[in-house]
Design an enzyme around this catalytic site. Structure first.
Site, PDB file in Angstrom:
ATOM      1  N   GLU A 122       0.798  -1.233   0.000  1.00 48.80           N
ATOM      2  CA  GLU A 122       0.000   0.000   0.000  1.00 48.80           C
ATOM      3  C   GLU A 122       0.832   1.286   0.000  1.00 48.80           C
ATOM      4  O   GLU A 122       0.630   2.166   0.833  1.00 48.80           O
ATOM      5  CB  GLU A 122      -0.974  -0.028   1.186  1.00 48.80           C
ATOM      6  CG  GLU A 122      -1.860  -1.271   1.167  1.00 48.80           C
ATOM      7  CD  GLU A 122      -2.754  -1.425   2.384  1.00 48.80           C
ATOM      8  OE1 GLU A 122      -2.710  -0.585   3.281  1.00 48.80           O
ATOM      9  OE2 GLU A 122      -3.509  -2.415   2.425  1.00 48.80           O
ATOM     10  N   GLU A 178      -6.341 -10.553  -1.471  1.00 50.47           N
ATOM     11  CA  GLU A 178      -7.139 -10.350  -0.246  1.00 50.47           C
ATOM     12  C   GLU A 178      -8.630 -10.277  -0.590  1.00 50.47           C
ATOM     13  O   GLU A 178      -9.346  -9.376  -0.145  1.00 50.47           O
ATOM     14  CB  GLU A 178      -6.722  -9.055   0.460  1.00 50.47           C
ATOM     15  CG  GLU A 178      -5.239  -8.973   0.781  1.00 50.47           C
ATOM     16  CD  GLU A 178      -4.838  -7.746   1.595  1.00 50.47           C
ATOM     17  OE1 GLU A 178      -5.724  -6.990   2.050  1.00 50.47           O
ATOM     18  OE2 GLU A 178      -3.623  -7.542   1.771  1.00 50.47           O
TER      19      GLU A 178
HETATM   20  O1  G3I Z   1      -5.724  -9.001  18.748  1.00 49.73           O
HETATM   21  C1  G3I Z   1      -6.135  -7.766  19.317  1.00 49.73           C
HETATM   22  C2  G3I Z   1      -6.939  -7.983  20.576  1.00 49.73           C
HETATM   23  O2  G3I Z   1      -6.094  -8.589  21.535  1.00 49.73           O
HETATM   24  C3  G3I Z   1      -7.479  -6.645  21.069  1.00 49.73           C
HETATM   25  O3  G3I Z   1      -8.303  -6.866  22.171  1.00 49.73           O
HETATM   26  C4  G3I Z   1      -8.281  -5.968  19.971  1.00 49.73           C
HETATM   27  C5  G3I Z   1      -8.797  -4.599  20.411  1.00 49.73           C
HETATM   28  O4  G3I Z   1      -8.608  -3.614  19.428  1.00 49.73           O
HETATM   29  O5  G3I Z   1      -7.455  -5.793  18.841  1.00 49.73           O
HETATM   30  C6  G3I Z   1      -6.976  -7.026  18.294  1.00 49.73           C
HETATM   31  O6  G3I Z   1      -6.159  -6.730  17.197  1.00 49.73           O
HETATM   32  C7  G3I Z   1      -6.813  -6.316  16.018  1.00 49.73           C
HETATM   33  C8  G3I Z   1      -6.495  -7.309  14.907  1.00 49.73           C
HETATM   34  O7  G3I Z   1      -6.992  -6.846  13.687  1.00 49.73           O
HETATM   35  C9  G3I Z   1      -7.064  -8.714  15.181  1.00 49.73           C
HETATM   36  O8  G3I Z   1      -8.456  -8.658  15.241  1.00 49.73           O
HETATM   37  C10 G3I Z   1      -6.267  -4.942  15.655  1.00 49.73           C
HETATM   38  O9  G3I Z   1      -6.678  -3.982  16.628  1.00 49.73           O
HETATM   39  C11 G3I Z   1      -6.762  -4.548  14.284  1.00 49.73           C
HETATM   40  O10 G3I Z   1      -6.128  -3.333  13.899  1.00 49.73           O
HETATM   41  C12 G3I Z   1      -6.417  -5.629  13.274  1.00 49.73           C
HETATM   42  O11 G3I Z   1      -6.983  -5.295  12.035  1.00 49.73           O
HETATM   43  C13 G3I Z   1      -6.375  -5.890  10.918  1.00 49.73           C
HETATM   44  C14 G3I Z   1      -6.040  -4.782   9.922  1.00 49.73           C
HETATM   45  O12 G3I Z   1      -5.538  -5.339   8.733  1.00 49.73           O
HETATM   46  C15 G3I Z   1      -4.973  -3.850  10.470  1.00 49.73           C
HETATM   47  O13 G3I Z   1      -3.747  -4.512  10.593  1.00 49.73           O
HETATM   48  C16 G3I Z   1      -7.350  -6.868  10.304  1.00 49.73           C
HETATM   49  O14 G3I Z   1      -7.506  -7.989  11.175  1.00 49.73           O
HETATM   50  C17 G3I Z   1      -6.799  -7.359   8.959  1.00 49.73           C
HETATM   51  O15 G3I Z   1      -7.772  -8.135   8.306  1.00 49.73           O
HETATM   52  C18 G3I Z   1      -6.474  -6.161   8.077  1.00 49.73           C
HETATM   53  O16 G3I Z   1      -5.923  -6.633   6.889  1.00 49.73           O
HETATM   54  C19 G3I Z   1      -5.545  -5.644   5.923  1.00 49.73           C
HETATM   55  C20 G3I Z   1      -4.290  -6.127   5.238  1.00 49.73           C
HETATM   56  O17 G3I Z   1      -3.283  -6.408   6.198  1.00 49.73           O
HETATM   57  C21 G3I Z   1      -3.799  -5.096   4.221  1.00 49.73           C
HETATM   58  N1  G3I Z   1      -4.842  -4.746   3.282  1.00 49.73           N
HETATM   59  C22 G3I Z   1      -6.131  -4.335   3.865  1.00 49.73           C
HETATM   60  C23 G3I Z   1      -6.623  -5.423   4.839  1.00 49.73           C
HETATM   61  C24 G3I Z   1      -7.998  -5.064   5.385  1.00 49.73           C
HETATM   62  O18 G3I Z   1      -7.963  -3.896   6.149  1.00 49.73           O
END
Ligand code: G3I
Length: 341
Positions: A157, A262
């Site tokens: 990105e 994705e």
């Molecule tokens: O695991 C923690 C948990 O312990 C905590 O209680 C909770 C509270 O916020 O957060 C949890 O972590 C979250 C994680 O997902 C797992 O659910 C993060 O906050 C959250 O930011 C994270 O979001 C991920 C996001 O990327 C940001 O990294 C999504 O799962 C993931 O599907 C998403 O994937 C991205 C690709 O990497 C790049 N392209 C876009 C795609 C979709 O946004």
């Protein structure tokens, strides 16, 4: 195992699965000989805490991507502390199931701790210091899984919607060549690994032009770029077949492979959904933002099945350049889209 004789039949299999029909074959077998079929897996699936999810992945898919466990903030949370546990489990899960294992991701503006860009006085690093930090991280992470992780999202990105370079800390501190450097270091760490540039909305004209220019420059500079990942955070109308085809053909013309890295298809009406996969974007979600909370109407389920058939029709048409199609999340319940607010 059933092998489909036509593209349409294989595309119809996805439609049938999305309709919940009894599967005649598995996704990975349906597309055998065309491209790999993957899923992004989470920590619970790899750790065996979600046994049903893990079994579904093992049965249906032949490639996996880590939804979060290889992101910088997870695997390298402190300057001198790596957290390899979940990533090790991810790689072991893939090996146990004889899958092509993807690494996601090495250099991104998001999910990277602030310390990465600062010295121990919290002052911004200079170019050389940040390049060294990038090099150490890539050598350590890619080096650890050398020969086991088959391909890496090296840079994720890096473009704005208008196709210009995103002014991330990587760009601001290192300069334009940070992407080239990341590819150089990844190749140094594992010369056999496939290396990818991965982004969303590349089916839109301006961003596609920016990405084509980026890949052209990388190739001219000698970077070992294998493929471009079109993330595929789609909806029922976007991208059109023409946009999807144009993006695939643009990268084919540059001599790189393409993957859909994705994939998900959002069925919410336009007013209720995120306009972008940008994780920093927020939408104000009213309590009633999901008109389908009580269940998806059959007409929308049919439209979704038709849409999958349409998209897979395009992927199959260009299977000669398509290395894989990976769904972002194993089930709707696992999807990142549930967390948008
Ligand atoms: O695991 C923690 C948990 O312990 C905590 O209680 C909770 C509270 O916020 O957060 C949890 O972590 C979250 C994680 O997902 C797992 O659910 C993060 O906050 C959250 O930011 C994270 O979001 C991920 C996001 O990327 C940001 O990294 C999504 O799962 C993931 O599907 C998403 O994937 C991205 C690709 O990497 C790049 N392209 C876009 C795609 C979709 O946004």
């Amino acid at each position: 195992m059933i092998r489909f004789r036509s593209f349409a039949a294989a595309a119809a299999a996805v439609a049938a699965l999305s309709l919940g029909a009894r599967a005649q074959t598995t996704l990975k077998d349906a597309y055998h000989g065309f491209f790999r079929i993957g899923a992004a897996v989470n920590t619970r699936q790899c750790a065996g805490q979600d046994a049903a999810g893990a079994a579904l992945v093992a049965a249906q898919f032949n490639t996996i991507s880590p939804e979060n466990d290889l992101k910088w903030e997870r695997i390298h949370p402190q300057p001198d502390a790596y957290n390899f546990g979940p990533a090790d489990q991810y790689v072991q899960f893939g090996e146990k199931n004889h899958m092509f294992i993807v690494g996601h991701n090495l250099v991104w503006h998001s999910q990277v701790p602030r310390w990465v860009f600062q010295d121990d006085q919290a002052k911004p690093l200079d170019r050389d210091a940040l390049l060294k930090r990038m090099h150490d991280h890539i050598m350590t992470v890619v080096g650890r899984y050398k020969g086991r992780i088959g391909g890496w999202d090296v840079v994720n990105e890096a473009l704005n919607e208008d196709g210009t370079p995103r002014r991330s800390p990587w760009l601001q501190i290192i300069g334009d060549d940070y992407i080239q450097k990341a590819f150089e270091y990844a190749h140094e760490a594992d010369p056999q690994a496939e290396l990818y540039y991965n982004d969303y909305n590349l089916e839109n004209d301006a961003k596609l032009k920016g990405a084509v220019e980026l890949v052209r420059k990388l190739k001219a500079a000698g970077a070992h770029i294998t493929a471009v990942g079109l993330q595929g955070h789609d909806n029922l109308e976007w991208p059109t077949v023409a946009q999807q085809e144009a993006a695939i053909l643009a990268f084919k013309a540059l001599g790189v492979k393409v993957s859909i890295s994705e994939l998900d298809v959002d069925v919410l009406p336009a007013a209720n959904r995120q306009p972008t996969a940008d994780v920093s974007a927020t939408a104000v979600a009213a309590a009633n933002s999901n008109p389908y909370a009580a269940g998806l109407p059959d007409s929308v389920q049919q439209a979704l099945a038709k849409r999958y058939a349409e998209l897979f029709g395009v992927f199959l048409k260009y299977h000669d350049v398509m290395s894989r199609v990976t769904f972002w999340g194993v089930t709707d319940g696992d999807s990142w889209k549930n967390d948008l607010n």
